[in-house]
Write a protein that holds these residues in place. Structure first.
Motif, PDB file in Angstrom:
ATOM      1  N   UNK A  39     -33.487  -2.730   2.554  1.00  0.00           N
ATOM      2  CA  UNK A  39     -34.368  -3.073   1.435  1.00  0.00           C
ATOM      3  C   UNK A  39     -33.789  -4.229   0.631  1.00  0.00           C
ATOM      4  N   UNK A  40     -32.491  -4.220   0.418  1.00  0.00           N
ATOM      5  CA  UNK A  40     -31.838  -5.378  -0.208  1.00  0.00           C
ATOM      6  C   UNK A  40     -32.095  -6.641   0.611  1.00  0.00           C
ATOM      7  N   UNK A  68     -32.432  -7.388  -6.946  1.00  0.00           N
ATOM      8  CA  UNK A  68     -31.115  -7.263  -7.573  1.00  0.00           C
ATOM      9  C   UNK A  68     -30.674  -5.802  -7.541  1.00  0.00           C
ATOM     10  N   UNK A  69     -29.370  -5.592  -7.618  1.00  0.00           N
ATOM     11  CA  UNK A  69     -28.849  -4.227  -7.658  1.00  0.00           C
ATOM     12  C   UNK A  69     -29.469  -3.449  -8.806  1.00  0.00           C
ATOM     13  N   UNK A  94     -42.698  -6.736   3.600  1.00  0.00           N
ATOM     14  CA  UNK A  94     -42.875  -7.267   4.943  1.00  0.00           C
ATOM     15  C   UNK A  94     -42.688  -6.169   5.985  1.00  0.00           C
ATOM     16  N   UNK A  95     -43.095  -6.461   7.231  1.00  0.00           N
ATOM     17  CA  UNK A  95     -43.080  -5.456   8.298  1.00  0.00           C
ATOM     18  C   UNK A  95     -41.713  -4.827   8.516  1.00  0.00           C
ATOM     19  N   UNK A  96     -40.666  -5.616   8.325  1.00  0.00           N
ATOM     20  CA  UNK A  96     -39.301  -5.136   8.577  1.00  0.00           C
ATOM     21  C   UNK A  96     -38.973  -3.856   7.805  1.00  0.00           C
ATOM     22  N   UNK A  97     -39.552  -3.709   6.631  1.00  0.00           N
ATOM     23  CA  UNK A  97     -39.190  -2.554   5.798  1.00  0.00           C
ATOM     24  C   UNK A  97     -40.375  -1.681   5.392  1.00  0.00           C
ATOM     25  N   UNK A 154     -29.222 -10.619  -1.304  1.00  0.00           N
ATOM     26  CA  UNK A 154     -30.288 -11.301  -2.062  1.00  0.00           C
ATOM     27  C   UNK A 154     -30.332 -12.785  -1.702  1.00  0.00           C
ATOM     28  N   UNK A 155     -29.168 -13.415  -1.610  1.00  0.00           N
ATOM     29  CA  UNK A 155     -29.098 -14.819  -1.200  1.00  0.00           C
ATOM     30  C   UNK A 155     -29.680 -14.996   0.201  1.00  0.00           C
ATOM     31  N   UNK A 156     -29.383 -14.042   1.070  1.00  0.00           N
ATOM     32  CA  UNK A 156     -29.865 -14.125   2.449  1.00  0.00           C
ATOM     33  C   UNK A 156     -31.388 -14.067   2.493  1.00  0.00           C
ATOM     34  N   UNK A 157     -31.977 -13.196   1.677  1.00  0.00           N
ATOM     35  CA  UNK A 157     -33.434 -13.102   1.633  1.00  0.00           C
ATOM     36  C   UNK A 157     -34.045 -14.406   1.144  1.00  0.00           C
ATOM     37  N   UNK A 158     -33.426 -15.003   0.135  1.00  0.00           N
ATOM     38  CA  UNK A 158     -33.918 -16.281  -0.400  1.00  0.00           C
ATOM     39  C   UNK A 158     -33.912 -17.351   0.695  1.00  0.00           C
TER      40      UNK A 158
END
Length: 274
Positions: free
Chosen positions: A116-117, A123-124, A169-172, A242-246
Motif C-alpha cells: 500500500x505504501x 505518508x506514514x 490501482x490494480x496492484x493493490x 513514497x518516492x518510488x510511487x512518485x
C-alpha cells in the motif's frame, strides 16, 4: 506552541544534544560569534550536515528573540557562515529492489502495508490511521493524519490541511478489498488489539519486512557462484516507498500537476525534485 508536536520535538532534540552542552552555560550577553563558529566547525568534522543547518537557524532565531526583547543589542550569530551541503538524493527503489519487495510481500504478515505504501505514495502519518470508510469508489480519501507522542499515535489534520483522493490501482485493489472484509478493526493496518499502530510496532513491522527481504536475497545468492555478482542487502524507509510511487507516476505518463495532487505536495517543485 503553534508548531506541530513532531517539529517541537525535533527542535528540542537538536538544542539539547548539540547546542546546550557547548553554549548552554554561557550568559547570552557574553556569547561571542567565534564560540558559535567553533561549535559549527566541530559538527562539520562530525559530518552532521543537516543538523548543522537546523542548529544554526535555531541559534539565530533564539538570539533574534533576545534582541527583540532587549536582553542583547546585537545578534552575534548574524554573520555566521555555514557551508552549502549537497542534499542527499531522494532515491527510489531500483527495479531489483522492487521485485524483491513485491515477492516478499506475498507471504509476509506486513506485506499488505508495504504494498500500500509502494502503490499509493501515502505518508506514514496517513497510512497508520487509515480507516475502511476512507475507501470510496476506487479512491482512498486522505482526510486525516497522525503523529507519535510517547510512542502512541495521536490524530491530527492532514499536512497541508486539505483532503485529497488517491486512485486505487490494480496492484493493490484486491489487497484493500480483502482487508476491508477480513480486518475486524476499523483501521486497515492496526495492531493486534485493533488500535492504531504505535511507533514501536511500526518500526518493528518495517524492520521485520526488510529482514525478510534480505533473507530472500541470501537464498538467491546461494545460486550465484561468482562473488562479484551476488546481490547486496537492501534497506529502505516508508518515505522511500513514497518516492518510488512518485517516480512510478512519472514513468506512467501522469502529468506533474496531477502527480502533485495525488502526492499531496503543496508545489510541483517537490514532485519534480523526486
Amino acid at each position: 506552541p503553534t508548531l506541530e508536536y513532531n517539529t517541537q520535538q525535533s527542535i528540542e532534540r537538536i538544542l539539547r544534544l548539540h547546542v546546550y552542552p557547548t553554549l548552554g552555560y554561557i550568559p547570552v550577553k557574553s556569547l561571542k560569534a567565534y564560540q558559535i563558529q567553533e561549535l559549527i566547525n566541530r559538527k562539520i568534522e562530525d559530518g552532521l550536515t543537516d543538523t548543522i543547518r537546523k542548529m544554526t537557524n535555531y541559534i539565530k532565531s533564539i538570539l533574534n528573540f533576545a534582541v527583540e526583547n532587549e536582553f542583547i543589542y546585537k545578534n552575534v550569530a548574524f554573520t555566521i557562515k555555514v557551508p552549502k551541503f549537497k542534499s542527499k538524493e531522494k532515491r527510489p527503489l531500483t527495479e531489483f529492489e522492487r521485485s524483491i519487495v513485491e515477492e516478499v510481500a506475498k507471504t509476509h504478515k506486513h506485506g499488505d502495508m508495504i504494498m500500500t505504501f509502494l502503490y499509493t505514495g501515502m505518508r506514514r502519518e496517513e497510512l497508520i490511521p487509515l480507516e475502511k470508510k476512507q475507501i470510496e469508489d476506487n479512491f482512498i480519501i486522505i482526510d486525516k493524519a497522525m503523529y507519535f507522542k510517547s510512542n502512541q499515535a495521536v490524530l491530527k489534520g492532514t499536512k497541508n490541511g486539505d483532503t485529497r483522493k488517491i486512485p486505487i490501482i490494480d496492484k493493490i485493489s484486491k489487497i484493500l478489498e480483502r482487508r476491508c472484509k477480513e480486518i475486524q478493526s476499523k483501521y486497515l493496518f492496526p495492531m493486534y488489539n485493533g488500535k492504531m499502530m504505535s511507533e514501536t510496532s511500526f518500526r518493528e513491522a518495517m524492520d521485520s519486512f526488510i529482514k525478510a527481504c534480505n533473507k530472500y536475497i541470501e537464498e538467491l545468492n546461494k545460486e550465484i557462484k561468482d562473488e562479484n555478482k551476488k546481490n547486496e542487502p537492501i534497506h529502505f524507509t516508508a518515505h522511500q516507498l513514497r518516492h518510488t510511487f512518485c517516480t512510478t507516476l512519472y514513468y506512467s505518463g501522469v502529468k506533474v500537476k496531477k502527480a502533485q495532487e495525488i502526492m499531496g505536495h503543496h508545489s510541483t517543485k517537490l514532485v519534480l525534485d523526486l
